[in-house]
Design a protein around this motif. Structure first.
Motif, PDB file in Angstrom:
ATOM      1  N   HIS A 272      24.013  14.269  16.550  1.00 26.01           N
ATOM      2  CA  HIS A 272      23.885  15.430  15.670  1.00 26.01           C
ATOM      3  C   HIS A 272      22.907  16.422  16.286  1.00 26.01           C
ATOM      4  O   HIS A 272      21.966  16.035  17.002  1.00 26.01           O
ATOM      5  CB  HIS A 272      23.383  15.021  14.284  1.00 26.01           C
ATOM      6  CG  HIS A 272      24.272  14.055  13.564  1.00 26.01           C
ATOM      7  ND1 HIS A 272      25.366  14.452  12.824  1.00 26.01           N
ATOM      8  CD2 HIS A 272      24.235  12.694  13.476  1.00 26.01           C
ATOM      9  CE1 HIS A 272      25.960  13.385  12.302  1.00 26.01           C
ATOM     10  NE2 HIS A 272      25.289  12.317  12.678  1.00 26.01           N
ATOM     11  N   ALA A 273      23.112  17.705  15.993  1.00 27.14           N
ATOM     12  CA  ALA A 273      22.224  18.761  16.477  1.00 27.14           C
ATOM     13  C   ALA A 273      21.834  19.658  15.313  1.00 27.14           C
ATOM     14  O   ALA A 273      22.673  20.012  14.472  1.00 27.14           O
ATOM     15  CB  ALA A 273      22.903  19.581  17.576  1.00 27.14           C
ATOM     16  N   TRP A 274      20.555  20.023  15.266  1.00 31.56           N
ATOM     17  CA  TRP A 274      20.037  20.916  14.229  1.00 31.56           C
ATOM     18  C   TRP A 274      19.320  22.085  14.884  1.00 31.56           C
ATOM     19  O   TRP A 274      18.653  21.925  15.914  1.00 31.56           O
ATOM     20  CB  TRP A 274      19.032  20.205  13.320  1.00 31.56           C
ATOM     21  CG  TRP A 274      19.563  19.049  12.551  1.00 31.56           C
ATOM     22  CD1 TRP A 274      20.087  19.046  11.289  1.00 31.56           C
ATOM     23  CD2 TRP A 274      19.592  17.688  12.985  1.00 31.56           C
ATOM     24  NE1 TRP A 274      20.440  17.792  10.913  1.00 31.56           N
ATOM     25  CE2 TRP A 274      20.159  16.923  11.941  1.00 31.56           C
ATOM     26  CE3 TRP A 274      19.211  17.041  14.164  1.00 31.56           C
ATOM     27  CZ2 TRP A 274      20.334  15.556  12.030  1.00 31.56           C
ATOM     28  CZ3 TRP A 274      19.392  15.678  14.275  1.00 31.56           C
ATOM     29  CH2 TRP A 274      19.944  14.946  13.217  1.00 31.56           C
ATOM     30  N   ASP A 275      19.457  23.248  14.278  1.00 33.44           N
ATOM     31  CA  ASP A 275      18.685  24.426  14.673  1.00 33.44           C
ATOM     32  C   ASP A 275      17.507  24.530  13.716  1.00 33.44           C
ATOM     33  O   ASP A 275      17.693  24.795  12.521  1.00 33.44           O
ATOM     34  CB  ASP A 275      19.565  25.675  14.619  1.00 33.44           C
ATOM     35  CG  ASP A 275      18.884  26.894  15.228  1.00 33.44           C
ATOM     36  OD1 ASP A 275      17.641  26.904  15.272  1.00 33.44           O
ATOM     37  OD2 ASP A 275      19.584  27.821  15.655  1.00 33.44           O
ATOM     38  N   THR A 276      16.308  24.335  14.217  1.00 30.99           N
ATOM     39  CA  THR A 276      15.134  24.337  13.339  1.00 30.99           C
ATOM     40  C   THR A 276      14.794  25.710  12.786  1.00 30.99           C
ATOM     41  O   THR A 276      13.932  25.831  11.922  1.00 30.99           O
ATOM     42  CB  THR A 276      13.907  23.796  14.101  1.00 30.99           C
ATOM     43  OG1 THR A 276      13.713  24.575  15.294  1.00 30.99           O
ATOM     44  CG2 THR A 276      14.111  22.347  14.489  1.00 30.99           C
ATOM     45  N   ARG A 277      15.504  26.749  13.276  1.00 31.39           N
ATOM     46  CA  ARG A 277      15.264  28.086  12.731  1.00 31.39           C
ATOM     47  C   ARG A 277      16.043  28.339  11.445  1.00 31.39           C
ATOM     48  O   ARG A 277      15.893  29.382  10.827  1.00 31.39           O
ATOM     49  CB  ARG A 277      15.651  29.141  13.766  1.00 31.39           C
ATOM     50  CG  ARG A 277      14.795  29.113  15.007  1.00 31.39           C
ATOM     51  CD  ARG A 277      15.383  29.968  16.095  1.00 31.39           C
ATOM     52  NE  ARG A 277      16.675  29.475  16.532  1.00 31.39           N
ATOM     53  CZ  ARG A 277      17.431  30.065  17.456  1.00 31.39           C
ATOM     54  NH1 ARG A 277      17.021  31.193  18.010  1.00 31.39           N
ATOM     55  NH2 ARG A 277      18.586  29.539  17.811  1.00 31.39           N
ATOM     56  N   GLY A 278      16.922  27.407  11.049  1.00 32.28           N
ATOM     57  CA  GLY A 278      17.575  27.617   9.761  1.00 32.28           C
ATOM     58  C   GLY A 278      18.986  27.114   9.652  1.00 32.28           C
ATOM     59  O   GLY A 278      19.587  27.254   8.604  1.00 32.28           O
ATOM     60  N   GLY A 279      19.569  26.528  10.693  1.00 34.61           N
ATOM     61  CA  GLY A 279      20.891  25.952  10.564  1.00 34.61           C
ATOM     62  C   GLY A 279      21.995  26.957  10.755  1.00 34.61           C
ATOM     63  O   GLY A 279      21.860  27.941  11.475  1.00 34.61           O
ATOM     64  N   ARG A 280      23.127  26.732  10.121  1.00 34.77           N
ATOM     65  CA  ARG A 280      24.320  27.543  10.309  1.00 34.77           C
ATOM     66  C   ARG A 280      24.099  28.990   9.872  1.00 34.77           C
ATOM     67  O   ARG A 280      23.525  29.260   8.829  1.00 34.77           O
ATOM     68  CB  ARG A 280      25.500  26.959   9.522  1.00 34.77           C
ATOM     69  CG  ARG A 280      25.901  25.569   9.982  1.00 34.77           C
ATOM     70  CD  ARG A 280      27.057  25.054   9.140  1.00 34.77           C
ATOM     71  NE  ARG A 280      27.415  23.692   9.518  1.00 34.77           N
ATOM     72  CZ  ARG A 280      28.254  23.383  10.479  1.00 34.77           C
ATOM     73  NH1 ARG A 280      28.834  24.354  11.166  1.00 34.77           N
ATOM     74  NH2 ARG A 280      28.542  22.131  10.767  1.00 34.77           N
ATOM     75  N   ALA A 281      24.569  29.904  10.715  1.00 29.86           N
ATOM     76  CA  ALA A 281      24.579  31.337  10.395  1.00 29.86           C
ATOM     77  C   ALA A 281      23.197  31.863  10.044  1.00 29.86           C
ATOM     78  O   ALA A 281      23.042  32.795   9.275  1.00 29.86           O
ATOM     79  CB  ALA A 281      25.554  31.620   9.253  1.00 29.86           C
ATOM     80  N   SER A 282      22.170  31.201  10.623  1.00 30.98           N
ATOM     81  CA  SER A 282      20.774  31.619  10.392  1.00 30.98           C
ATOM     82  C   SER A 282      20.434  31.670   8.908  1.00 30.98           C
ATOM     83  O   SER A 282      19.645  32.492   8.455  1.00 30.98           O
ATOM     84  CB  SER A 282      20.507  32.981  11.042  1.00 30.98           C
ATOM     85  OG  SER A 282      20.702  32.907  12.429  1.00 30.98           O
ATOM     86  N   VAL A 291      17.321  20.677   6.329  1.00 34.78           N
ATOM     87  CA  VAL A 291      18.159  21.415   7.264  1.00 34.78           C
ATOM     88  C   VAL A 291      19.417  20.610   7.521  1.00 34.78           C
ATOM     89  O   VAL A 291      19.352  19.417   7.834  1.00 34.78           O
ATOM     90  CB  VAL A 291      17.420  21.679   8.590  1.00 34.78           C
ATOM     91  CG1 VAL A 291      18.287  22.504   9.535  1.00 34.78           C
ATOM     92  CG2 VAL A 291      16.095  22.390   8.332  1.00 34.78           C
ATOM     93  N   GLN A 292      20.572  21.251   7.399  1.00 33.58           N
ATOM     94  CA  GLN A 292      21.852  20.605   7.643  1.00 33.58           C
ATOM     95  C   GLN A 292      22.190  20.656   9.134  1.00 33.58           C
ATOM     96  O   GLN A 292      21.724  21.528   9.864  1.00 33.58           O
ATOM     97  CB  GLN A 292      22.959  21.289   6.829  1.00 33.58           C
ATOM     98  CG  GLN A 292      22.796  21.184   5.327  1.00 33.58           C
ATOM     99  CD  GLN A 292      22.889  19.757   4.837  1.00 33.58           C
ATOM    100  OE1 GLN A 292      23.645  18.948   5.385  1.00 33.58           O
ATOM    101  NE2 GLN A 292      22.114  19.434   3.812  1.00 33.58           N
ATOM    102  N   PRO A 293      23.021  19.713   9.628  1.00 25.87           N
ATOM    103  CA  PRO A 293      23.373  19.709  11.053  1.00 25.87           C
ATOM    104  C   PRO A 293      24.100  20.975  11.478  1.00 25.87           C
ATOM    105  O   PRO A 293      24.928  21.517  10.751  1.00 25.87           O
ATOM    106  CB  PRO A 293      24.262  18.472  11.202  1.00 25.87           C
ATOM    107  CG  PRO A 293      23.968  17.622  10.022  1.00 25.87           C
ATOM    108  CD  PRO A 293      23.600  18.565   8.916  1.00 25.87           C
ATOM    109  N   LEU A 294      23.776  21.442  12.675  1.00 23.99           N
ATOM    110  CA  LEU A 294      24.470  22.583  13.257  1.00 23.99           C
ATOM    111  C   LEU A 294      25.816  22.162  13.816  1.00 23.99           C
ATOM    112  O   LEU A 294      26.818  22.869  13.692  1.00 23.99           O
ATOM    113  CB  LEU A 294      23.602  23.198  14.355  1.00 23.99           C
ATOM    114  CG  LEU A 294      24.120  24.463  15.038  1.00 23.99           C
ATOM    115  CD1 LEU A 294      24.160  25.611  14.035  1.00 23.99           C
ATOM    116  CD2 LEU A 294      23.239  24.825  16.221  1.00 23.99           C
ATOM    117  N   SER A 295      25.873  20.991  14.459  1.00 27.07           N
ATOM    118  CA  SER A 295      27.117  20.424  14.984  1.00 27.07           C
ATOM    119  C   SER A 295      26.936  18.933  15.155  1.00 27.07           C
ATOM    120  O   SER A 295      25.806  18.427  15.223  1.00 27.07           O
ATOM    121  CB  SER A 295      27.495  21.072  16.319  1.00 27.07           C
ATOM    122  OG  SER A 295      26.497  20.826  17.294  1.00 27.07           O
TER     123      SER A 295
END
Length: 470
Positions: A272-282, A291-295
């Motif tokens: 799993h991958a997460w964007d710590t700046r806010g996830g999907r679509a910023s 935070v939900q997984p990015l992919s």
């Protein structure tokens, strides 16, 4: 210059001469070219790695026979001499500090040990009795009751070590400047999303990761389906929860080079991958700390897309034991599976680019298999070192980011016939004990292997002493 010359026509009455043979192709002297150009080409470095891998061998063994208070044996030493609970033994994780001065290691029986690498390395040139089994062998030794499974150096404070246990939801921090067995700070999980759904056996933390640009932010992978982040400037409880499915049990966590994306591996073979700046679509955090997984990608599904592999193997989902980014190639995320397979996930394309599939243990007639293995990258080359699941030894694998790599899924065997295109072949290094974890020195090519009997094995280039016959 021959190609610019025009052959003279034959004289009258003379038979035409046979065409001259094609000019001989001279191979470029790669070694001389490096000396003249003053720079080392990546392909040249890749070819020369063959000589490095061929020179590797076990050069020294350091047993874990330490004492804690006077003549009292430490917990790991007790486990070593006990045949009833030997199954809990082994070096579960290890890591060098940034400069390669100290090596930290933890065992499944609860010992945290810090060694001075120079002391270990210099002992190679002395007799086996030159390094006694006492306090001269280590800088710090702490014995705990809980099994330890992860250890990390704080990149912003190289005197600080953190470790975690798969049987505890706390992270312990130690300062090597203080000779004490009491942690200088303890971080713990707060109230979590899956708190009521998980049993006590799934509340442990399996791996740790610091951000490289901030000494205060720490990530830990949990067996309860989430990766947790602490900001030590705010609180001693976690402030952000990177969630996945509740049945997910995370085994490893890593951050990419820019410290913005977190990758976590699970026991069901998913990354799993997460964007710590806010996830999907910023988007903003869906809750204040979630935070939900990015992919997400499943390794067995990606392996099924490799046609040549699918024709020869029955691909099944396997637990991911560890993941790690290549320090010399930022988009290569290596993974090691429970069945002994190792590979590379290209995070840009989300595809498997490299793969190594050793023979299964049953094919080699081995009944026992080593579990919970952790691998490492060599710091200045795309070489991946990992312990064998069925034999006493370790593999050093060529994961160079090019199709000339022996492990690349698009590698062409026909290129082997050309000397200049021969890659650094994968090597198996036989060792005296089974390997559970590895650590590569950041400034040299020395490797330290932690074994199932809690020993440390020095794997380096062989040294030969030439004596004057007179």
């Amino acid at each position: 210059m021959d190609k610019f010359l025009v052959a003279a026509p034959p004289c009258a009455g003379e038979d035409p001469e046979a065409p001259p043979p094609p000019p001989r192709r001279w191979h470029r002297w790669s070694r001389i070219a490096v000396e003249l150009d003053g720079r080392i080409d990546a392909r040249f470095r890749h070819r020369e790695l063959r000589r490095l891998l061929d020179s590797y061998a076990e050069t020294r063994t350091f047993e874990h026979k330490y004492y804690t208070h006077g003549e009292q044996r430490c917990q790991t030493y007790v486990m070593l001499i006990s045949t009833l609970i030997y199954i809990l033994e082994g070096v579960s994780a290890m890591e060098f500090d940034k400069k390669g001065v100290y090596l930290a290691s933890v065992t499944l029986s609860g010992c945290l040990t810090v060694h001075d690498f120079e002391t270990l390395y210099c002992s190679l040139y002395g007799p086996s009795c030159s390094l006694p089994d006492d306090s001269s062998n280590y800088v710090l030794h702490i014995s705990n009751q809980l099994p330890l499974c992860a250890v990390r150096w704080n990149p912003g404070n190289q005197d600080e070590i953190v470790c975690s246990s798969s049987q505890s939801d706390k992270v312990s921090l130690f300062d090597i400047g203080y000779v004490t067995s009491v942690p200088t700070e303890i971080l713990q999980k707060g109230k979590t999303k899956f708190h009521a759904l998980c049993s006590e056996s799934r509340k442990g933390l399996t791996d740790l990761a610091f951000t490289s640009d901030d000494k205060s932010r720490l990530f830990a992978s949990g067996l309860d389906g989430a990766v947790y982040m602490w900001d030590r400037r705010l609180s001693k409880t976690h402030c952000i929860e990177l969630t996945a499915l509740p049945e997910s049990q995370f085994t490893s966590v890593k951050l990419n080079m820019d410290n913005r994306t977190v990758f976590g591996a699970t026991r069901n073979g998913t990354i799993h991958a997460w964007d710590t700046r806010g996830g999907r679509a910023s988007a903003a955090f869906q809750s204040h700390n979630e935070v939900q997984p990015l992919s997400s990608v499943k390794i067995s599904t990606l392996l099924g897309k490799i046609a040549s592999l699918k024709e020869q193997s029955n691909i099944v989902s396997s637990e991911i034991l560890s993941i790690d980014f290549n320090p010399s190639c930022s988009y290569q995320l290596a993974f090691h599976l429970d069945d002994g397979w190792s590979g590379v996930l290209n995070v840009n394309t989300l595809s498997v680019s490299h793969l190594h599939c050793p023979p299964p243990s049953w094919l080699e007639g081995v009944d026992s298999v080593l579990h919970k293995r952790k691998a490492t990258w060599l710091s200045t080359s795309s070489i991946y070192a990992v312990g064998s699941s069925s034999n006493n030894g370790m593999y050093v694998l060529d994961f160079h980011p090019h199709t000339s790599s022996a492990c690349h899924v698009d590698y062409n065997e026909e290129t082997k016939c050309f000397e200049e295109n021969q890659p650094a072949e994968n090597k198996f290094i036989p060792l005296s004990e089974g390997v559970l974890s590895c650590a590569a020195h950041p400034l040299s090519h020395n490797i330290i292997a932690g074994t199932e009997f809690s020993s440390l094995l020095m794997v380096s280039q062989k040294h030969e002493t030439i004596r004057d016959p007179e």
